[in-house]
Every structure is written in structure tokens, then in C-alpha cells.
Design an enzyme around this catalytic site. Structure first.
Site, PDB file in Angstrom:
ATOM      1  N   TYR A  13       0.800  -1.232   0.000  1.00 22.07           N
ATOM      2  CA  TYR A  13       0.000   0.000   0.000  1.00 22.07           C
ATOM      3  C   TYR A  13       0.835   1.287   0.000  1.00 22.07           C
ATOM      4  CZ  TYR A  13      -4.477  -2.264  -0.135  1.00 22.07           C
ATOM      5  OH  TYR A  13      -5.562  -2.973  -0.578  1.00 22.07           O
TER       6      TYR A  13
ATOM      7  N   GLU B 276      -9.172  -6.941   3.660  1.00 19.84           N
ATOM      8  CA  GLU B 276      -8.452  -8.039   2.987  1.00 19.84           C
ATOM      9  C   GLU B 276      -7.921  -9.037   4.024  1.00 19.84           C
ATOM     10  OE1 GLU B 276      -5.810  -5.737   0.438  1.00 19.84           O
ATOM     11  OE2 GLU B 276      -7.593  -4.950  -0.577  1.00 19.84           O
TER      12      GLU B 276
END
Ligand code: FAD
Ligand code: HEM
Length: 396
Positions: free
Chosen positions: A95, A137
Site C-alpha cells: 500500500y 483483505e
């Protein structure tokens, strides 16, 4: 919690993002692949070339900016992204890489509009969205690993059987090399195969085409012209070969809580029938009226005809309609040409109280959407999947 100032700075960039969103994401991918070649392998080059992935990301970023003060409005769009990321093995440490490149791209494309306060607001907003996705997730991965037969990451499967379904589509029966149980999937979900081809890891998703609860997973793959993975599977994969597989994923799933009296329409074209096959296998024995409408070029490329005929012969609630647009002389389709409003209407109850799931090439899907809406099927009863990044579907 984002501050009101951050929220208003991000919202103020929405008109610019609307104009420049795709430019930003295209720039973003170019930057990221240059600066972080290690993440390149996650991304499908065909989706990059077609621009569909850039549009999907731009759409998501724009929707986020536009709804940053009421995130519940974008919540329905998140499971699709979460499942795709989970299927591909996207990890929390990726990320910051995406975030840094996205911010650089926003700055480069917005130019003077990208003031320091705007950039700081975007950095904070990206962080908040990343946190939501990372947590969602992680939850998906945890849940899957904890269920019977579940696993996390790669699991080796042996190709137990290879069975041609048509001139173009071949099924692959996959059994776990460890001999352990299989995670139950929902009809409509897909597996992600990871193959090492010429020293490069390539990942592709394939819908599960059989009923859940079997001692194998079955995928059914169309041979694409110049397709890397489908080409390898068709031409080189042999029974006994091993492939690495990520657990079943995807939020395009049959809603099994729908009333059994409400008809189900499965409307597909070409290889788009694979998840519909799994749904049909599950619904046929329940007695729920199910209409299987399938479009193919001609009989030679029409897969699963025999299996669908078996199901229809055994279960009176299954109705079938086949359309061919280029029939061969020996073909006997139910109709010739494209799916018309008349054909669809013949499969709809008068009150239009149905669930309609559809999948196929984009023009087919646009036409199904337009036809269903024009016949009075409610928008929320329509569900569709794309065999690639989600695309905007405007009625044709
Ligand atoms: C949720 C989901 C479910 C799916 N289910 C199925 C299924 O059940 N069955 C099935 O057959 N498929 C399914 N797919 C599609 C599948 O994942 C693959 O995309 C498909 O098999 C093609 O992969 P490939 O490696 O063979 O082809 P690729 O190598 O990815 O190529 C695909 C096409 O793009 C072209 N191309 C590739 N790279 C470039 C480039 N750089 N520039 C220009 N053109 C390029 C190729 O020539 C080819 O025509 C699904 C996809 C998704 C997202
Ligand atoms: C806040 C950050 C992110 C957002 C908003 C986002 C959004 C999206 C969206 C909208 C899609 C398309 C989903 C679909 O329709 O199938 C997607 C797919 C994808 N994302 Fe993300 N993503 C983010 C972070 C990441 C990260 C950190 C990675 C890791 C490298 C990543 C890798 C991918 C990949 C590989 C795909 C599939 C691409 C393909 O089909 O080729 N994403 N993402």
C-alpha cells in the site's frame, strides 16, 4: 478520522479528477512500474494495454473522493476490490508503494492545483482508504484460512483431468496435491492460478464451473489468441502437472437466500457461461425456476450443451434457450442472431420479479442491461461480472 478540512480539500479536487482521473492513473502505473518493478507481475498486461485497469482505479479513486464524507455510499464497491486483491496476494506492505506513486501522479497531473495542503489532505485520505482495504483483505484471508479445507496463499493442485467442452473451451479438474479437503466455494466465485512461464510469475482468474462440494475444483478455459496462460493450459498442460492456486474469491455469487419461487435468469455469451454453470448446477435441484439463456457463435464453440440438457431433462424447473449468431448448417439453435427483447420477455414473469445474472463480452452485457431495464426488471435485481477489471456499463 479525517478532519473536516481534509474532507473539503479532497472533495474540492473531484471536478479535476473527473477530467484527469485516467491521466493520473495512467501516469501512476508508468511511475510505479518504473520505480517498483517488483509489483509489476501482479498486474495483467492485457488490462493495462486495454486501459481497463486504469479506468477501474480512476473510477475507484474518484468515487472515494466524491463520497469521502459518507463512505457508506462506496461500501458496496469495496468487496469486489478486496476479493481481487486477496486473490492476487496484495499485501499491506504494497500500500505505501501504491500510495507514494499515486500521490506523485496526482501532483504531476494536477500541476498548480496540487498545493501542499491539497497533497497533505490526499495523503491522509489515501491512508484512510488503504487502512479500510487492508483490514477488509486481512479479514477475508483469515476467514478463508480458518474454514474447513481453507488455506492462505498458494496451494499446489494437480491437473487430474483435462476435458474439451467445445472447440475453444477446455475444462481442467484440479485436485489438491496434499490430498486434504477443499474449501467450499460459492457458485460464481473464481480461482486464481499462479504459473511460472519463462521465469515470470503470471496470475489469472478462472471461474469455478462445477457445483461446490466435489472432490475437485473445475475451471473451464477459453483458448485466447496469443493468450499466455490459456495458451499454456490448452497446449502444454497435461494431467499430472501441478499449478499453484489461490483460494476461491469473488463477490459475484449466487444469492442463495432468494425465494425459491422467484425465477432466476442466467444470461451469458461465450466463455461467460462458466460461473452460470456452477449456479445452474446448484439451483436446478432446488426446484427454483431457472432460465439458462446462452449466446454462442455456433454449435462448434458452444460448451456444456450436453450437461445443460441432462439438467433440463432431470429438472422440469430448468428452461433453456440457445442463440447462435453464425450457425453452421447442422446447428439447431432456438433462435438466430442477438438476444432480442422478445426472447428475454418470453423468459420473464409478468410481474418481472426475477434475479438476472449476466456475463459475456461488453457489448453483449450492455445490450442485456438495456433490454432487461426496458422490459421493467429492477436495476437491483441485475448482477454481472467482468472477466477483467470492472467497467462502466451504460445501456447500449
Ligand atoms: C473474475 C474472472 C473470472 C474469469 N473466468 C474465466 C473463465 O471461467 N474462463 C476463461 O477462459 N477466462 C476467464 N477469465 C479470464 C482469464 O482470467 C484470462 O484473462 C484469460 O484466460 C486470458 O488470459 P491469457 O493469459 O490466456 O491471455 P493474455 O496473455 O492475458 O492475453 C489476453 C489477450 O490480450 C492480448 N494481450 C496480452 N498482452 C497484451 C499487451 N501487452 N498489449 C496488447 N494486447 C495484449 C493477447 O493477445 C490476448 O488476445 C476470468 C477473468 C476474471 C477477472
Ligand atoms: C487504496 C488503494 C487501492 C485502490 C483504491 C485500489 C483499487 C483497485 C480497483 C478498483 C481494482 C479493479 C478491481 C476489479 O474491478 O477487478 C483493483 C485491482 C487491482 N489492484 Fe488495487 N487498489 C488499491 C491498492 C492496491 C495495491 C496496494 C496493490 C498492490 C500492488 C494493488 C494491486 C491491484 C491489482 C494487481 C489489481 C488487478 C489488476 C488487473 O486486473 O490487472 N492495488 N484495485
Amino acid at each position: 478520522m479525517l478532519t473536516p478540512q481534509t474532507i473539503s480539500l479532497v472533495k474540492a479536487t473531484v471536478p479535476l479528477l473527473q477530467q484527469q482521473g485516467v491521466a493520473i492513473t495512467e501516469h501512476f502505473y508508468a511511475l510505479m512500474f518504473r520505480q517498483h518493478p517488483e509489483v509489476r507481475g501482479f498486474f495483467n498486461p492485457a488490462h493495462q494495454a486495454a486501459g481497463t485497469q486504469a479506468r477501474a482505479l480512476a473510477g475507484a479513486v474518484l468515487a472515494y473522493a466524491a463520497h469521502i464524507d459518507r463512505l457508506d455510499a462506496i461500501a458496496p464497491a469495496l468487496p469486489r476490490i478486496v476479493h481481487k486483491h486477496a486473490a492476487l496476494g496484495v499485501r499491506p506492505e504494497h500500500y505505501p508503494v501504491v500510495g507514494a506513486c499515486l500521490l506523485q501522479a496526482i501532483r504531476a497531473v494536477l500541476g498548480e492545483a496540487a498545493s501542499e495542503p491539497v497533497m497533505a489532505a490526499w495523503a491522509e485520505a489515501y491512508g484512510a482508504l488503504a487502512e479500510i482495504l487492508i483490514e477488509a483483505e486481512a479479514q477475508v484471508l483469515r476467514e478463508r484460512a480458518a474454514r474447513p479445507g481453507g488455506w492462505q496463499g498458494q496451494r499446489a493442485f494437480r491437473i487430474a483431468r483435462k476435458h474439451p467442452e467445445s472447440e475453444l473451451i477446455t475444462s481442467f479438474y484440479l485436485e489438491p496435491c496434499d490430498g486434504g479437503p477443499l474449501l467450499e466455494f460459492e457458485p460464481g466465485q473464481y480461482l486464481t492460478l499462479e504459473l511460472s512461464l519463462n521465469g515470470e510469475t503470471v496470475r489469472r482468474h478462472y471461474s469455478l464451473s462445477d457445483a461446490p462440494g466435489k472432490p475437485w475444483y473445475r475451471i473451464s478455459v477459453k483458448r485466447e489468441a496469443e493468450g499466455r496462460v490459456s495458451g499454456w493450459l490448452h497446449a502444454h498442460a497435461r494431467p499430472g502437472d501441478t499449478v499453484q492456486v489461490q483460494p476461491p474469491s469473488g463477490d459475484f455469487v449466487l444469492d442463495r437466500s432468494a425465494p425459491l419461487t422467484r425465477p432466476l435468469l442466467l444470461v451469458t455469451a461465450g466463455v461467460g457461461l462458466t460461473p452460470a454453470m456452477s449456479m445452474l448446477e446448484v439451483v436446478a435441484p432446488t426446484g427454483r425456476p431457472v432460465h439458462f439463456l446462452h449466446a454462442a457463435r455456433h454449435g462448434g464453440v458452444h460448451a456444456f450443451r450436453e450437461r445443460v440438457a441432462q439438467l433440463a431433462a432431470k429438472h422440469a424447473n430448468v428452461r433453456v434457450h440457445y442463440l447462435y449468431d453464425q450457425p453452421r448448417p447442422q446447428d439447431r439453435p432456438d433462435s438466430v442472431g442477438r438476444l432480442s427483447a422478445d426472447v428475454m420477455a418470453a423468459h420473464l414473469p409478468a410481474d418481472r420479479d426475477v434475479d438476472l445474472y449476466f456475463l459475456g463480452p461488453k457489448p453483449f452485457m450492455q445490450s442485456v442491461l438495456a433490454t432487461a431495464l426496458s422490459l421493467g426488471v429492477a436495476r437491483e435485481r441485475l448482477r454481472y461480472e467482468f472477466f477483467g477489471p470492472l467497467e462502466a456499463l451504460q445501456p447500449a
